[in-house]
Design a protein around this motif. Structure first.
Motif, PDB file in Angstrom:
ATOM      1  N   SER A  15      39.656  57.273  39.476  1.00 52.31           N
ATOM      2  CA  SER A  15      38.272  56.831  39.319  1.00 52.31           C
ATOM      3  C   SER A  15      37.429  57.102  40.561  1.00 52.31           C
ATOM      4  CB  SER A  15      38.255  55.339  39.011  1.00 52.31           C
ATOM      5  OG  SER A  15      39.056  54.668  39.959  1.00 52.31           O
ATOM      6  N   SER A  63      35.252  54.755  41.615  1.00 58.65           N
ATOM      7  CA  SER A  63      35.190  53.493  42.351  1.00 58.65           C
ATOM      8  C   SER A  63      36.484  52.742  42.043  1.00 58.65           C
ATOM      9  CB  SER A  63      33.964  52.682  41.918  1.00 58.65           C
ATOM     10  OG  SER A  63      34.027  52.445  40.537  1.00 58.65           O
ATOM     11  N   PRO A  64      36.953  51.864  42.928  1.00 57.75           N
ATOM     12  CA  PRO A  64      38.294  51.289  42.765  1.00 57.75           C
ATOM     13  C   PRO A  64      38.437  50.469  41.483  1.00 57.75           C
ATOM     14  CG  PRO A  64      37.121  50.251  44.592  1.00 57.75           C
ATOM     15  CD  PRO A  64      36.295  51.398  44.150  1.00 57.75           C
ATOM     16  N   ILE A  65      39.553  50.668  40.769  1.00 61.87           N
ATOM     17  CA  ILE A  65      39.852  49.901  39.556  1.00 61.87           C
ATOM     18  C   ILE A  65      41.115  49.082  39.837  1.00 61.87           C
ATOM     19  CG2 ILE A  65      40.415  50.022  37.090  1.00 61.87           C
ATOM     20  CD1 ILE A  65      37.649  51.135  37.676  1.00 61.87           C
ATOM     21  N   ALA A  66      40.923  47.816  40.173  1.00 61.60           N
ATOM     22  CA  ALA A  66      42.077  46.977  40.476  1.00 61.60           C
ATOM     23  C   ALA A  66      42.334  45.985  39.355  1.00 61.60           C
ATOM     24  CB  ALA A  66      41.859  46.235  41.798  1.00 61.60           C
ATOM     25  N   GLU A  78      37.885  43.619  35.212  1.00 61.59           N
ATOM     26  CA  GLU A  78      36.448  43.496  35.451  1.00 61.59           C
ATOM     27  C   GLU A  78      35.895  44.721  36.179  1.00 61.59           C
ATOM     28  OE1 GLU A  78      38.722  41.451  36.387  1.00 61.59           O
ATOM     29  OE2 GLU A  78      38.791  41.410  38.571  1.00 61.59           O
ATOM     30  N   ASP A  79      36.791  45.464  36.876  1.00 53.24           N
ATOM     31  CA  ASP A  79      36.317  46.666  37.570  1.00 53.24           C
ATOM     32  C   ASP A  79      35.932  47.776  36.592  1.00 53.24           C
ATOM     33  OD1 ASP A  79      36.704  45.554  40.079  1.00 53.24           O
ATOM     34  OD2 ASP A  79      38.811  46.180  40.133  1.00 53.24           O
ATOM     35  N   LYS A  93      34.269  47.271  33.789  1.00 49.75           N
ATOM     36  CA  LYS A  93      32.989  46.942  33.151  1.00 49.75           C
ATOM     37  C   LYS A  93      31.847  47.718  33.795  1.00 49.75           C
ATOM     38  CE  LYS A  93      34.438  43.275  30.562  1.00 49.75           C
ATOM     39  NZ  LYS A  93      35.090  42.050  31.001  1.00 49.75           N
ATOM     40  N   LYS A 115      31.459  50.773  33.867  1.00 46.57           N
ATOM     41  CA  LYS A 115      31.836  52.134  34.265  1.00 46.57           C
ATOM     42  C   LYS A 115      31.879  53.032  33.024  1.00 46.57           C
ATOM     43  CE  LYS A 115      32.409  51.140  38.582  1.00 46.57           C
ATOM     44  NZ  LYS A 115      32.365  49.689  38.431  1.00 46.57           N
ATOM     45  N   TYR A 132      39.747  57.259  43.835  1.00 48.27           N
ATOM     46  CA  TYR A 132      40.762  56.209  43.782  1.00 48.27           C
ATOM     47  C   TYR A 132      41.824  56.487  42.722  1.00 48.27           C
ATOM     48  CZ  TYR A 132      37.335  53.828  46.596  1.00 48.27           C
ATOM     49  OH  TYR A 132      36.460  53.520  47.593  1.00 48.27           O
ATOM     50  N   THR A 134      44.790  54.288  40.711  1.00 42.89           N
ATOM     51  CA  THR A 134      45.308  52.945  40.479  1.00 42.89           C
ATOM     52  C   THR A 134      46.816  53.018  40.227  1.00 42.89           C
ATOM     53  OG1 THR A 134      43.209  52.259  39.557  1.00 42.89           O
ATOM     54  CG2 THR A 134      45.120  50.880  39.056  1.00 42.89           C
ATOM     55  N   HIS A 180      45.997  40.421  38.178  1.00 44.75           N
ATOM     56  CA  HIS A 180      45.275  41.491  37.478  1.00 44.75           C
ATOM     57  C   HIS A 180      46.179  42.242  36.509  1.00 44.75           C
ATOM     58  CE1 HIS A 180      42.082  41.226  40.722  1.00 44.75           C
ATOM     59  NE2 HIS A 180      41.438  41.047  39.580  1.00 44.75           N
TER      60      HIS A 180
END
Ligand code: NA
Ligand code: NA
Lengths: 319, 169, 421
Positions: free
Chosen positions: A132, A134-137, A140-141, A143, A145, A205, A207, A276
């Motif tokens: 990704s 932006s970071p997807i941890a 909610e990350d 949402k 996107k 990023y 994951t 998570h």
């Protein structure tokens, strides 16, 4: 100077000519030729030249090809039970996959044989991972996107839908440009193919949590097998099984190395914490429960989950 | 007999026109809807793309069949230019006969294809099986075959120039 | 027997049998002799439904026909005359640039000719260019720009050959510019010869302002299109839908030149043309499947390897081979089949892989408008309702220029490798 073998099996794959899969297939062919005294051999059609998986499946039916390497995804309409292995976030390592596969293999083989195809081996694509911009941890990350909607990933799609996340349907070759133009923020693939298609140059990023396991199968038309004397059939089965087993070991090594290279070239690793991971798992369970029984047979799912519980009881995870 | 055929072909021509209009406008509208859904409502219809690609296939096959009626296919017509009137007529009949036979074969093999697909039982999306979407193949080629047959009979019976110069509306 | 049937089919092809019938017939015969179920021909044709670019083709074609019904070309000619004044070949050069830019985005799928042709062809005629020149220009420009980023074939070459895509993007720029510049020079020469010197009047700010105001909505179209794509708002196929919608609004509501009653006719015309292209593509897919099954490209390359020892001779034969491939196969098949076969060969002759990619794509680009069966020729023939033989003649001068630039690209690797490393 080529002598055509008496039984020439036309084998189609989607993998490019210079891939590990083709290397192993070529070695497999060499050994099949050697062990059968040149009576049986494969004629290879690599790299999409036969079309996508559904095209190849149609060609298999009319006999333009006799054998092909498929991802399990392409075979799920023939045997919906295969979907039980693709449940998102089901597996966390390959030890689990191998144990469950061993239990499920006879069922899968029987179902595909009923359709007229014999399984010579189970060459896998491996685990898919999120990559990704932006970071997807955690959930909610995702949402807000733009998440890639890969065609023919109904299970992951059901889960992402349930999360209320927007997806963008884009064909595989366009993904690179879509990442570049920010039409996509989140994509997923096996690390090896992410590297081959150079997606790593457009994401920031990675994951570190397997999203979904994508297995595969080398199917051969039973009709061409039946033409061979039984001893040749046995040789082909034995040689192919050994090489395809070796291929999976190689694929896993390729994928591990690909992760290292992707990270070395500046992509950052994101490791979701236990809470998570549980969030992802709960959502997956919820989404799977909502699926039709014909689409995802509950019997197969229970069998897979039971095997997984057995394995986990024998191998308690490290703290 | 031929008169009835001509009336039927006129009637179908009108239907064909409005089906094409409906499909192309739907294609445009649905694509716009997808853009709006994604960018303003963060939603998307995953099977939308599959549907749209099949609509293009439908438009193409119906359009091709239409082009047969209006004689608007790409062809390399070097030989007819070199021939005198009578030769041209005969050559026109031969090429139309050949085109008729090939489109008939295309129609038959499409039928076989669709039956096989039905047997395979794969789904394009949700509960729409592939063969529904693929049924346009035998249909399109059947219309095309009928148009070639119509033209052949019309040109033979009217004794006018065959093939290329004998145009139906 | 097979030879006799092939000959018969060849004669029929020249007798005016629709080309897709000829190709489908050839595919049927081939698979019949191969003893494969003939429904394979339809299986192959059905692969069309997997091609997402065809949505864009249909929608851009629709927009193009609507534009052609309107007075857009007149407005555009007035605007370019006011802006470029006496520059010889002004409009022709603008057309070349538009096509190159558009092809880079849509990947030479025939979209350029159908989307821009409806606007540019009448505009060129109105500006005093000869019919033959205008047709040749639009036809050959239909695949111009294949070498510019972010063209999809460049990306596919990168993936198949395992070379860096960013390097390929850089490598394509100078050779692409060379082609555009040479064609522009020829256009200037042609314009001077025809006496097409644009506007005779000297530059007039008032006229420019007025022409701009009149053509404002059409001038704004590229902004909507490219802005939408580069901002990530639109995918290419979606950009086609937005274009169609935008053009409908501009020409029906703002200019009121296209009436609601015209739309059914425009749609039927669009469908016939797009159907005509797509059915040829489908039949070619079926015949390609036979060539692939027989491993024809592999066999030709094997021969080449056996008989050619000199690097320059290799490059020359490679070019001839690729021009034929460019005619016979679609770009995607050509890339995935031929590239893996050529790479070891090229490496043995010490050819740089980035350079090879540029040679490869330049060839495929030219193959599009090479007689007898370049795809751009068919598309232009359908779009402008001209005989295919007429288009052979029209594109010839442009083809010669492109072949000239191909020679430069081939034998001057530095041009491709200028920005790389
Ligand atoms: Na194009
Ligand atoms: Na081509």
């Amino acid at each position: 100077a080529e002598n055509k073998p008496e039984f020439e099996i036309k084998l189609a794959t989607l993998a490019p000519e210079n891939s590990s899969l083709m290397q192993v297939c070529n070695e497999m062919n060499a050994e099949v030729l050697r062990e059968t005294g040149g009576k049986v051999g494969f004629k290879m059609f690599a790299g999409f030249v036969m079309g996508d998986e559904e095209d190849v499946l149609r060609k298999l039916r009319v006999g333009l090809v006799h054998a092909a390497v498929f991802t399990a995804t392409a075979l799920t309409d023939m045997d919906p039970a295969l979907r039980s292995l693709q449940i998102p976030f089901l597996f966390s390592n390959y030890g689990e996959v191998d144990y469950v596969m061993e239990k499920m293999e006879p069922d899968f083989k029987a179902a595909l044989l009923k359709e007229g195809y014999e399984v010579l081996g189970w060459p896998e694509l491996g685990f898919l991972y999120f990559m990704s911009t932006s970071p997807i941890a955690g959930l909610e990350d995702l949402k807000g996107k733009k998440v890639w909607a890969k065609a023919n990933m109904p299970m992951s799609q059901a889960m992402i839908d349930r999360a209320g996340v927007s997806t963008v349907a884009i064909g595989l070759p366009d993904v690179l440009v879509a990442l570049q133009t920010h039409l996509l923020d989140v994509v997923y693939n096996s690390p090896y193919y992410a590297l081959v298609t150079q997606w790593n140059t457009q994401v920031k990023y990675f994951t570190d949590l397997p999203l979904s396991y994508i297995g595969g199968a080398l199917l051969v038309d039973r009709k061409i097998m039946a033409k061979m004397p039984p001893s040749l059939q046995e040789t082909v089965r034995k040689v192919c099984a050994a090489h395809l087993q070796r291929l999976n070991e190689k694929t896993r090594k390729d994928n591990d190395e690909a992760i290292q290279i992707i990270l070395k070239r500046g992509v950052q690793k994101v490791t979701p914490d236990a809470a998570h991971v549980k969030g992802f798992n709960d959502l997956s369970d919820e989404a799977m429960a909502g699926l039709d029984a014909k689409f995802l047979p509950p019997a197969a799912v229970s069998k897979v989950r039971a095997a997984l519980a057995e394995y986990r009881a024998q191998h308690p995870s490290k703290p | 007999m031929l008169g009835k055929w001509t009336a039927l072909s006129r009637w179908y021509g009108t239907l064909e026109k409005w089906v094409l209009v409906g499909l192309v406008l739907f294609l445009t509208g649905f694509s716009l809807l997808q853009i709006v859904l994604r960018n303003f409502f963060s939603m998307g219809i995953v099977w939308g793309d599959t549907l749209l690609r099949h609509i293009v296939l439908w438009v193409s096959l119906l359009g091709t069949a239409r082009a047969t009626a209006e004689n608007k296919h790409i062809a390399i017509d070097i030989l007819p230019r070199l021939l005198p009137g009578a030769g041209k007529t005969v050559l026109g009949l031969v090429t139309d006969l050949f085109s008729f036979l090939v489109s008939l074969l295309l129609c038959y093999e499409s039928w076989v294809f669709v039956i096989n697909e039905k047997g395979a039982g794969n789904f394009a999306f949700s509960s729409v099986p592939y063969w529904w979407l693929e049924a346009i193949f035998p249909f399109g080629f059947a219309v095309m075959s009928l148009r070639y047959a119509h033209r052949l009979i019309f040109c033979l019976s009217s004794g006018r120039n065959g093939g290329q110069t004998c145009k139906l509306s | 027997m097979q030879a006799l049937l092939s000959l018969l089919l060849g004669v029929l092809a020249l007798s005016g049998v629709p080309l897709f019938i000829v190709i489908a017939g050839a595919a049927f015969l081939s698979f019949y002799f191969l003893d494969v179920d003939l429904s394979i021909v339809i299986i192959e044709m059905y692969r069309l439904a997997a091609n997402p670019m065809l949505i864009a083709l249909l929608l851009f074609a629709f927009a193009g026909y609507v534009l052609a019904e309107s007075g857009a070309s007149r407005r555009l000619v007035r605007f370019s005359a006011a802006l470029l004044g006496r520059t010889p070949g002004g409009l022709a050069i603008v057309s070349l640039l538009c096509c190159a830019f558009f092809t880079a985005l849509t990947g030479a799928s025939g979209v350029t000719i159908v989307a821009l042709g409806g606007l540019l062809y009448p505009a060129l005629l109105e500006d005093g260019y000869k019919d033959k020149f205008s047709l040749g220009l639009i036809t050959t420009a239909g695949s111009l720009g294949l070498l510019f980023p972010p063209s999809l074939p460049l990306i596919i070459y990168g993936v198949v050959s395992d070379t860096k895509i960013s390097d390929l993007f850089l490598a394509g720029i100078a050779p692409g510019i060379l082609m555009v510049v040479l064609l522009s020079l020829y256009s200037m020469y042609a314009a001077l010869r025809f006496g097409t010197t644009g506007s005779k009047a000297s530059f007039n700010f008032r006229e420019l302002a007025s022409a701009t105001r009149e053509a404002m909505w059409e001038i704004f179209l590229p902004v909507v299109l490219f802005g939408g794509i580069f901002s990530g708002f639109l995918a290419v196929s979606e950009a086609a839908a937005v274009t169609a919608f935008y053009v409908l609004v501009v020409e029906m509501i703002i200019h009121r030149e296209v009436k609601l009653n015209d739309i059914p006719t425009v749609i039927v015309k669009t469908s016939m043309m797009v159907g005509g292209i797509i059915i040829i593509l489908g039949a070619s897919l079926a015949f390609n499947a036979f060539l692939i099954d027989q491993q024809v490209p592999n066999k030709i390359l094997g021969l080449m390897q056996a008989y050619v020892s000199n690097k320059y001779l290799f490059l020359l034969i490679l070019n001839l081979f690729l021009l034929v491939v460019g005619c016979l196969l679609d770009v995607f098949s050509a890339l995935v089949i031929v590239v893996p076969l050529i790479i070891p060969l090229a490496l043995s002759y010490d050819v740089n892989l980035i350079h090879l990619g540029i040679i490869f794509l330049a060839n495929l680009q030219i193959g599009y408008s090479t007689p007898p069966i370049g795809m751009s020729l068919f598309i232009a023939s359908l779009r402008f309702e001209k005989s295919i033989v007429h288009l052979y003649k029209a594109s010839l001068p442009f083809l010669i220029i492109l072949l000239l630039s191909l020679a430069v690209i081939t034998y001057l690797p530095a041009l491709s490798l200028l920005w790389v490393r």
